[in-house]
Design a protein around this motif. Sequence first.
Motif, short mmCIF file in Angstrom:
data_model
loop_
_atom_site.label_atom_id
_atom_site.label_comp_id
_atom_site.label_asym_id
_atom_site.label_seq_id
_atom_site.Cartn_x
_atom_site.Cartn_y
_atom_site.Cartn_z
N ILE A 88 0.74 -1.30 0.06
CA ILE A 88 -0.12 -0.08 -0.05
C ILE A 88 0.95 1.28 -0.08
CG2 ILE A 88 -1.87 1.21 1.07
CD1 ILE A 88 -2.84 -1.55 0.33
N ILE A 121 -8.24 1.80 4.21
CA ILE A 121 -7.73 1.30 2.88
C ILE A 121 -8.83 0.88 1.99
CG2 ILE A 121 -6.27 -0.50 1.82
CD1 ILE A 121 -4.69 1.51 3.51
N TRP A 151 -5.84 1.72 -2.04
CA TRP A 151 -5.10 3.03 -1.86
C TRP A 151 -5.56 3.57 -0.55
CZ3 TRP A 151 -9.41 2.72 -4.68
CH2 TRP A 151 -10.56 3.97 -4.20
#
Length: 271
Positions: free
Chosen positions: A219, A255, A264
């Motif tokens: 991430i 997230i 993202w």
Amino acid sequence: MMNWTRRHSLIAGVGLILITNVVVLLGVAYNKSGTPESVLKLSQRELQVPYGGREGADNSGMSLRLIARSTGPFSMGASGEEDSDGWFGKEKLAELGFDVSAPADTEQGRAYYQKQHSRQVFIVLEFNGRAYQHAVEVARKMEAAELNKKQPTTLAREQTMSSRLFIVDAGVSREALRAKYPDTTQYSIVRGQVRAMVYTHNNQAMLIGYVNQRGAENINVPFTFRSVFEPMQRTVQENGYSASNSGSPSFEAAIAFGKRLEPWMVAATAK
């Protein structure tokens, strides 16, 4: 006919790079457009700074590693108790399109399954749900056995440090999986690859599947949220990888997973 020169090659190369970047940016924009497919609120237990942090690396970026655990034979505890919540067996492999007709308890069968190629599927990630509660109960039993050895640490580690994110299912239809797991705050769907293998336990051979590649493994951290994670990054650099989920410092990060099932970060706060 035009002579191809070094200048033409340079122009073509630059053009290819620009086109590739445009395609990537369009893909990112499409993934983030509209309402996210799911949003999970994770902590330092599920998001870890890679070992070594950014030391000696490019300081322009930061990423966290998404820690997703598995159930089944590969998650047996030290007591040797096999995880009864395992779901990835022969029936699931057949559902995913694998040929499971060969016997698993022969050398020919082992070789047959070893030669089968990975398959692209959709994978379900469950956060803080039934799979995690089962892991806590297993740890509780293990700690009871370990008390005689003066090592009562298993349960505390499971309750405060271990990831609560588990791989709990796989399928070939994204829509069918979402219908089966409708809670978009607890279940996310990502792409991945799975393989078949023969696993032997207590002299008994069984055919099982496992995830050998998973999407959403890293991430990226937007610059806006970097200050939340820098203290944790310094802790990892100073004390090693195990400090990254020790509970100090801690955070919560939202997230999101988009239309292409790519993640993202949409929010992050220190705790």
